[in-house]
Design an enzyme around this catalytic site. Structure first.
Site, short mmCIF file in Angstrom:
data_model
loop_
_atom_site.label_atom_id
_atom_site.label_comp_id
_atom_site.label_asym_id
_atom_site.label_seq_id
_atom_site.Cartn_x
_atom_site.Cartn_y
_atom_site.Cartn_z
N HIS A 75 102.19 -33.16 -104.32
CA HIS A 75 103.07 -34.11 -105.00
C HIS A 75 103.34 -35.29 -104.06
O HIS A 75 103.13 -35.18 -102.85
CB HIS A 75 104.39 -33.45 -105.40
CG HIS A 75 105.10 -32.81 -104.24
ND1 HIS A 75 105.76 -33.54 -103.29
CD2 HIS A 75 105.19 -31.52 -103.86
CE1 HIS A 75 106.26 -32.71 -102.38
NE2 HIS A 75 105.93 -31.49 -102.70
N SER A 105 96.09 -13.49 -90.07
CA SER A 105 96.86 -13.34 -91.30
C SER A 105 98.21 -14.03 -91.20
O SER A 105 98.81 -14.07 -90.13
CB SER A 105 97.09 -11.86 -91.60
OG SER A 105 95.88 -11.23 -91.88
N LYS A 162 96.95 -28.13 -87.76
CA LYS A 162 96.21 -28.90 -86.76
C LYS A 162 94.80 -28.33 -86.66
O LYS A 162 94.58 -27.15 -86.94
CB LYS A 162 96.88 -28.80 -85.39
CG LYS A 162 98.22 -29.48 -85.31
CD LYS A 162 98.78 -29.43 -83.91
CE LYS A 162 100.12 -30.15 -83.88
NZ LYS A 162 100.76 -30.07 -82.58
N LYS A 176 93.64 -17.15 -78.45
CA LYS A 176 92.52 -16.57 -77.69
C LYS A 176 91.27 -17.41 -77.94
O LYS A 176 91.10 -17.94 -79.03
CB LYS A 176 92.29 -15.14 -78.14
CG LYS A 176 91.23 -14.40 -77.36
CD LYS A 176 91.15 -12.95 -77.79
CE LYS A 176 90.09 -12.23 -76.97
NZ LYS A 176 89.99 -10.82 -77.32
#
Length: 193
Positions: free
Chosen positions: A106, A164, A170, A187
């Protein structure tokens, strides 16, 4: 038992017919009965060879495009929505309940949102095409974990993992594992496995 099996076959034929009319796809496309695509032109959804779309929803609004490489799977209740472009590479695993948006859904202007509400809660004013958008790129060999969200303008580098429940706002470097909200590199992976 026979009736259930027959109903499932009819639903699968219906789903396959939708994809035949609404997309360009390669050989060996796996579909489940509840997989859906919402596009206005075939060229908006391009799917490579040996892909499995299991219960996901794909939306290409206005001139948006979704491109999926070879040997990629997109699992149950995942939603991909493109106003611009979502480009998914080959050998990608996208788990259940993932959201991928190349737009804000929106307008961000309070005045525009006020007008949307004044004019009713349905119709063109509510189309994501009125929001800002930027291409999403998911490179080859990426694994996106369950309940993750990928936001507009993001590139997820080759071989990376999104843990998850992560929100990716970014870019993700190649061969990295990211986790959290906002997702951060936790990692680095050895690209040789």
């Amino acid at each position: 038992m026979f009736i259930r099996s027959l109903i499932r076959k009819v639903k699968l034929l219906y789903t396959r017919r939708i994809f035949q009319k609404s997309s360009i796809y390669g050989v060996n496309l796996g579909l489940s009965t509840n997989t859906r695509c919402f596009v206005t032109k075939k060229e908006q959804l391009i799917i490579g060879d040996n892909c499995d779309l299991a219960g996901c929803r794909i939306y290409a609004v206005s001139n948006g495009r979704v491109i999926i490489g070879n040997n990629t799977t997109i699992r149950y209740n995942t939603k991909i929505s493109a106003v611009n472009e979502v480009n998914i590479g080959s050998h990608v695993i996208i788990s259940n309940n993932v959201n991928i948006y190349d737009h804000n859904s929106h307008p961000t202007s309070p005045k525009k949102r006020w007008e949307m509400c004044d004019n009713g809660f349905y119709g063109d004013a509510w189309s994501p095409r009125h929001s800002s958008s930027k291409k999403v790129i998911i490179e080859d060999g990426v694994w996106i974990g369950e309940k993750s969200t990928i936001l507009k303008g993001i590139t997820i580098g080759r071989g990376s993992i999104v843990a998850s429940n992560s929100v990716v706002s970014k870019d993700v470097p190649c061969f990295s594992i990211v986790a959290g909200n906002p997702a951060k590199v936790v990692k680095k992976l050895n690209e040789r496995g």
